[in-house]
Design an enzyme around this catalytic site. Sequence first.
Site, PDB file in Angstrom:
ATOM      1  N   LYS A 190      23.472 -20.107  -2.601  1.00 26.35           N
ATOM      2  CA  LYS A 190      23.943 -19.760  -3.944  1.00 26.35           C
ATOM      3  C   LYS A 190      23.276 -20.652  -5.002  1.00 26.35           C
ATOM      4  CE  LYS A 190      26.264 -17.843  -7.265  1.00 26.35           C
ATOM      5  NZ  LYS A 190      27.720 -17.933  -7.425  1.00 26.35           N
ATOM      6  N   LYS A 260      27.685 -26.026 -15.720  1.00 22.87           N
ATOM      7  CA  LYS A 260      28.115 -26.665 -14.468  1.00 22.87           C
ATOM      8  C   LYS A 260      27.139 -26.389 -13.333  1.00 22.87           C
ATOM      9  CE  LYS A 260      30.819 -24.476 -11.895  1.00 22.87           C
ATOM     10  NZ  LYS A 260      30.765 -23.598 -10.672  1.00 22.87           N
TER      11      LYS A 260
END
Length: 309
Positions: A190, A260
């Site tokens: 990911k 983030k």
Amino acid sequence: MTSLESIETSVQPPSSADGPSSPVVAVIGVGAMGLPMALRLHRHGMSVRAVDLDPVRVQHCREAGVTAGSDLALLAGADVVLAMVTTGPQLLSLLTAPVVTDGALSGSVLVVGSTVGPEAVREAAVLAERYGIGLVDCPVTGGVTGATEGTLTLLAAGAPATVGSLASTLTALGDVRVVGTRPGDGQSLKLVNQMLAGIHLAAAGEAFAFAERLGLDLDTVREVLPTGAAASWMLADRGPRMILPATQRPTETLLSVFVKDSRLVADAAAAVGAHAPLTEAARTAWREAAELGLGDGDDSGVVEVFRRG
């Protein structure tokens, strides 16, 4: 990379004569992604419980017929717990909550569906095993549209039997791709996905700002670019929102998520000594967007970084 079907166990779900076959699924975090995922599971006939600290999100779930509240005690007895939390510390705090330490989730499977980084998931796997909880590292990609339409790509990693036991739950959400057997493998892939996505989205913002400076009609740019060699999923998906005035831009996916995630990607790249100058350039754009106060807006707002003189 294999499909979910190739690792399913020979154990079949119980027949109707033995009782209901649909699992009880608890979803922690029903924000932009978690809410449509919870609603899809509900529509597929699963008994869904939603947990979120935001009373508005809780109410949205209740209005859709989903049991919801802010108390983690709702997780007790769930077969599957889908964690759509924002950060690694939030995931780890879940595994120190009384509902876990008291044994109320023993025998359940924790599915980590959000992007929290491989290290956090590895730590979570140790805690989960301590309390008799299986863990599948399964971050998702495909955006809000994918979550709503059930077309997400789920990057699943974990023990084959555990992943296989989740077939009915995960396939309701999209296409399950088994990417490894170790907790952290899903998160690692990911991060590669987010490396590309963050760069592509920042590049799309730069390109639209450039087109604007050239005096081009942005509607034409938005229509034409996704049909040629410069096409990207981010360009096609976020382009329509990028060309809107900032005051009219709907918030579908929070910009703060890429702030983030760009940090997670940069930290992971540094840890393995990867040469990632484009990642650093994109990360600078995401940090500047946050400094402009755009973090709580849509991530297509990164275009405003490039619109500045």
